[in-house]
Design a protein around this motif. Structure first.
Motif, PDB file in Angstrom:
ATOM      1  N   ASP A   1       0.860  -1.180   0.000  1.00  0.00           N
ATOM      2  CA  ASP A   1       0.000   0.000   0.000  1.00  0.00           C
ATOM      3  C   ASP A   1       0.901   1.236   0.000  1.00  0.00           C
ATOM      4  O   ASP A   1       1.537   1.551   1.005  1.00  0.00           O
ATOM      5  CB  ASP A   1      -0.904  -0.018   1.228  1.00  0.00           C
ATOM      6  CG  ASP A   1      -1.929   1.100   1.215  1.00  0.00           C
ATOM      7  OD1 ASP A   1      -1.825   2.024   0.370  1.00  0.00           O
ATOM      8  OD2 ASP A   1      -2.850   1.058   2.057  1.00  0.00           O
TER       9      ASP A   1
ATOM     10  N   ASP B   1       0.295   4.207   0.188  1.00  0.00           N
ATOM     11  CA  ASP B   1      -0.098   5.240   1.148  1.00  0.00           C
ATOM     12  C   ASP B   1       0.499   4.984   2.526  1.00  0.00           C
ATOM     13  O   ASP B   1       0.541   5.892   3.360  1.00  0.00           O
ATOM     14  CB  ASP B   1      -1.623   5.303   1.259  1.00  0.00           C
ATOM     15  CG  ASP B   1      -2.264   5.796  -0.031  1.00  0.00           C
ATOM     16  OD1 ASP B   1      -1.630   6.606  -0.753  1.00  0.00           O
ATOM     17  OD2 ASP B   1      -3.397   5.366  -0.329  1.00  0.00           O
ATOM     18  N   ASP B   2       0.968   3.753   2.774  1.00  0.00           N
ATOM     19  CA  ASP B   2       1.502   3.383   4.085  1.00  0.00           C
ATOM     20  C   ASP B   2       3.024   3.335   4.130  1.00  0.00           C
ATOM     21  O   ASP B   2       3.597   3.055   5.185  1.00  0.00           O
ATOM     22  CB  ASP B   2       0.967   2.014   4.511  1.00  0.00           C
ATOM     23  CG  ASP B   2      -0.526   2.058   4.825  1.00  0.00           C
ATOM     24  OD1 ASP B   2      -1.049   3.156   5.083  1.00  0.00           O
ATOM     25  OD2 ASP B   2      -1.159   0.982   4.802  1.00  0.00           O
ATOM     26  N   VAL B   3       3.698   3.565   3.000  1.00  0.00           N
ATOM     27  CA  VAL B   3       5.157   3.481   2.954  1.00  0.00           C
ATOM     28  C   VAL B   3       5.737   4.745   2.325  1.00  0.00           C
ATOM     29  O   VAL B   3       5.024   5.506   1.678  1.00  0.00           O
ATOM     30  CB  VAL B   3       5.635   2.244   2.154  1.00  0.00           C
ATOM     31  CG1 VAL B   3       5.231   0.956   2.842  1.00  0.00           C
ATOM     32  CG2 VAL B   3       5.122   2.278   0.734  1.00  0.00           C
ATOM     33  N   GLU B   4       7.039   4.943   2.537  1.00  0.00           N
ATOM     34  CA  GLU B   4       7.744   6.082   1.958  1.00  0.00           C
ATOM     35  C   GLU B   4       9.007   5.589   1.282  1.00  0.00           C
ATOM     36  O   GLU B   4       9.522   4.512   1.612  1.00  0.00           O
ATOM     37  CB  GLU B   4       8.130   7.080   3.055  1.00  0.00           C
ATOM     38  CG  GLU B   4       6.949   7.730   3.734  1.00  0.00           C
ATOM     39  CD  GLU B   4       7.378   8.731   4.804  1.00  0.00           C
ATOM     40  OE1 GLU B   4       8.590   9.043   4.892  1.00  0.00           O
ATOM     41  OE2 GLU B   4       6.512   9.187   5.547  1.00  0.00           O
TER      42      GLU B   4
ATOM     43  N   GLU C   1      12.158   3.354   2.855  1.00  0.00           N
ATOM     44  CA  GLU C   1      11.747   2.329   3.809  1.00  0.00           C
ATOM     45  C   GLU C   1      12.083   0.956   3.252  1.00  0.00           C
ATOM     46  O   GLU C   1      12.272   0.785   2.056  1.00  0.00           O
ATOM     47  CB  GLU C   1      10.242   2.402   4.078  1.00  0.00           C
ATOM     48  CG  GLU C   1       9.840   3.534   4.968  1.00  0.00           C
ATOM     49  CD  GLU C   1       8.367   3.451   5.342  1.00  0.00           C
ATOM     50  OE1 GLU C   1       7.869   2.333   5.632  1.00  0.00           O
ATOM     51  OE2 GLU C   1       7.715   4.501   5.335  1.00  0.00           O
TER      52      GLU C   1
END
Length: 70
Positions: free
Chosen positions: A15, A17-20, A23
């Protein structure tokens, strides 16, 4: 968003939206640690013992002779 593990070809559901970028995620099939190089498009690179494996990244500086310097 789906991505494929470069080590075992396992389909990973990440997802974005949950990672950058920067990471790390772990492949649940082979256990390989993967660094998120970019979100759009989603691109992963294998992390080796000394950091991420730049063998697969297109940003590596190759050095060598530059023909314009003559």
């Amino acid at each position: 968003m789906a991505a494929t593990c470069p080590e075992c070809d396992n389909l990973l559901d990440i997802d974005v939206d949950d990672v950058e970028e920067g990471e790390t995620v772990t492949c649940d099939e082979c256990g390989t640690e993967l660094e998120i190089i970019s979100i759009e498009p989603l691109h992963l690179s294998v992390v080796d013992a000394e950091g991420y494996d730049d063998e697969d990244d297109g940003y590596r500086h190759t050095g060598g002779d530059d023909e314009d310097d003559e």
